[in-house]
Design an enzyme around this catalytic site. Structure first.
Site, mmCIF file in Angstrom:
data_model
loop_
_atom_site.group_PDB
_atom_site.id
_atom_site.type_symbol
_atom_site.label_atom_id
_atom_site.label_comp_id
_atom_site.label_asym_id
_atom_site.label_seq_id
_atom_site.Cartn_x
_atom_site.Cartn_y
_atom_site.Cartn_z
ATOM 1 N N ARG A 116 0.740 -1.440 0.003
ATOM 2 C CA ARG A 116 -0.061 -0.042 0.275
ATOM 3 C C ARG A 116 0.914 1.269 -0.015
ATOM 4 O O ARG A 116 1.980 1.210 0.473
ATOM 5 C CB ARG A 116 -0.716 -0.035 1.155
ATOM 6 C CG ARG A 116 -2.107 -1.055 1.093
ATOM 7 C CD ARG A 116 -3.027 -1.091 2.299
ATOM 8 N NE ARG A 116 -3.483 0.400 2.556
ATOM 9 C CZ ARG A 116 -4.774 0.547 2.060
ATOM 10 N NH1 ARG A 116 -5.465 -0.195 1.391
ATOM 11 N NH2 ARG A 116 -5.417 1.990 2.470
ATOM 12 N N GLY A 119 2.811 3.448 -4.629
ATOM 13 C CA GLY A 119 3.149 3.934 -6.165
ATOM 14 C C GLY A 119 3.298 2.801 -7.005
ATOM 15 O O GLY A 119 3.943 3.116 -7.912
ATOM 16 N N LEU A 120 2.574 1.477 -6.841
ATOM 17 C CA LEU A 120 2.872 0.446 -7.722
ATOM 18 C C LEU A 120 1.493 0.080 -8.342
ATOM 19 O O LEU A 120 1.227 -1.058 -8.774
ATOM 20 C CB LEU A 120 3.432 -0.483 -6.738
ATOM 21 C CG LEU A 120 4.704 -0.539 -6.183
ATOM 22 C CD1 LEU A 120 5.207 -1.605 -5.486
ATOM 23 C CD2 LEU A 120 5.892 -0.526 -7.793
ATOM 24 N N SER A 121 0.423 0.977 -8.171
ATOM 25 C CA SER A 121 -0.824 0.869 -8.949
ATOM 26 C C SER A 121 -1.732 -0.416 -8.286
ATOM 27 O O SER A 121 -1.930 -1.075 -8.913
ATOM 28 C CB SER A 121 -0.598 0.774 -10.265
ATOM 29 O OG SER A 121 -0.144 1.697 -10.899
ATOM 30 N N SER A 123 -4.583 -0.056 -6.810
ATOM 31 C CA SER A 123 -5.925 0.135 -6.764
ATOM 32 C C SER A 123 -6.529 -0.219 -8.207
ATOM 33 O O SER A 123 -7.485 -1.110 -8.327
ATOM 34 C CB SER A 123 -6.267 1.677 -6.489
ATOM 35 O OG SER A 123 -5.991 2.042 -5.129
ATOM 36 N N SER A 124 -5.535 0.156 -9.377
ATOM 37 C CA SER A 124 -6.118 -0.163 -10.753
ATOM 38 C C SER A 124 -5.666 -1.494 -10.988
ATOM 39 O O SER A 124 -6.533 -2.080 -11.781
ATOM 40 C CB SER A 124 -5.247 0.761 -11.563
ATOM 41 O OG SER A 124 -4.025 0.403 -11.466
ATOM 42 N N ASP A 168 -0.953 3.396 -16.041
ATOM 43 C CA ASP A 168 -1.166 2.386 -14.994
ATOM 44 C C ASP A 168 -2.235 1.628 -15.608
ATOM 45 O O ASP A 168 -1.990 0.004 -15.747
ATOM 46 C CB ASP A 168 -1.793 2.705 -13.501
ATOM 47 C CG ASP A 168 -0.535 3.797 -12.886
ATOM 48 O OD1 ASP A 168 0.496 4.141 -13.760
ATOM 49 O OD2 ASP A 168 -1.114 4.210 -11.899
#
Length: 342
Positions: A116, A119-121, A123-124, A168
């Site tokens: 979390r 910055g590794l996406s 959510s998408s 992303d």
């Protein structure tokens, strides 16, 4: 019911060059990162339901201390809202495009190991995996063009107030390594596959317990509308993707390293240190202290590192990261998705 369960796994992503210009009509190169993933399962059911995740969607706590600690680490929102938003936008898309769906229901659940606030996406990835499940369940994969799926995923996130560019979602739809051009005046974005074999070994460094991710909301988006200097800086960032594409094709890793460092330096001057966060800046400083090239993978929380000097340089950085409680792993590039031909 004789309809089988449907499952989709979607990898995290690394912005290699050009980000964050994707949110400003720019160009980027992104890489699918198979070290981490989100997975969604869809099971046929009599009603539509969503199963809360045991860690990310807690509704019961042992104490106030437990509640406070959980919210501090995980935030107030888990992934259920992403599943719901994706279902809504999927249904709306089908209605708007005259796609008739069979009258059947399902349950959705998800799991993820994407760190979390890194910055590794994360959510998408959940939203993309949910869309994959829905398309397969209703047997309409051929009715939603590959090129339209990133925007559909982004529209679901926009329902939740998540603001982002398309980068992303593109890499999570296509996989592998992709060059993306969002600069067309006609709105026709261009996505080109790049051979992942061109990549040198890359390393990912991230903070497993992020507490300082910088300012959540930056005024850059509003400034971009009127600030000509900012527009020039964002155009410079976008140009790095084109230069990086050429460097990769020529095997010029020294130039690639310079471009990665320049990408970060331009981002820093554009956003400012307060927005980037002290911990994120410290990770960059550690990598540069051993002579490695480094930049953010996304909005902060993790960096991608290129160690041109080889094993000894990698070991030096690993030792520094261990002392600072940062995690360092070698990047595993995700394969192109089965249906993602460009």
């Amino acid at each position: 019911m004789d309809t089988p369960m449907v499952c989709s796994k979607v990898f995290s992503r690394i912005g290699l060059l050009g980000n964050p210009s994707d949110g400003f009509f720019g160009k980027t190169i992104a890489v699918s990162c198979a070290n981490f993933w989100a997975e969604v399962q869809l099971k046929p059911a009599d009603t539509i339901s969503f199963k809360p995740h045991a860690q990310h969607d807690l509704l019961e706590y042992t104490s106030l201390d437990h509640l406070t600690q959980q919210i501090a680490q995980q935030g107030y929102y888990g992934g259920i809202r992403l599943l719901m938003a994706m279902c809504k936008r999927f249904a709306m898309y089908c209605q708007e495009h005259g796609i008739e769906l069979q009258s059947k229901s399902f349950s959705l659940e998800y799991d993820t190991n994407i760190p979390r606030q890194a910055g590794l996406s994360g959510s998408s990835a959940i939203a993309c995996a949910a869309l994959n499940c829905l398309m397969q369940y209703y047997s309409i994969q051929d009715r939603i063009p590959l090129t339209e799926r990133p925007q559909l995923i982004l529209s679901a996130e926009a329902e939740l107030g998540i603001t982002a560019g398309l980068q992303d979602r593109v890499i999570q739809v296509y996989g592998g390594m992709m060059f993306m051009d969002f600069s067309s005046d006609t709105g026709q974005n261009r996505f080109d596959r790049l051979p992942a074999a061109q990549l040198p070994p890359l390393w990912l460094v991230y903070n497993n317990s992020p507490s300082d991710s910088g300012a959540v909301h930056s005024p850059v988006k509003s400034r971009w509308l009127t600030d000509l200097n900012l527009r020039r800086e964002m155009a410079q960032i976008a140009a790095l993707a084109e230069q990086g594409r050429a460097a990769l094709a020529e095997g010029d890793m020294a130039s690639l390293a310079d471009l990665m460092n320049t990408n970060f330096d331009l981002r820093r001057s554009t956003f400012g240190d307060d927005a980037l966060g002290a911990t994120n800046l410290h990770m960059i400083s550690l990598a540069r202290s051993v002579g490695a090239a480094a930049k953010f993978t996304g909005s902060g929380g993790a960096i991608v590192v290129l160690c041109l000097q080889g094993t000894s340089q990698v070991q030096k950085l690993q030792d520094l990261c261990q002392k600072e409680d940062f995690i360092m792993v070698k990047v595993i590039v995700g394969d192109p998705t089965n249906n993602a031909t460009v």
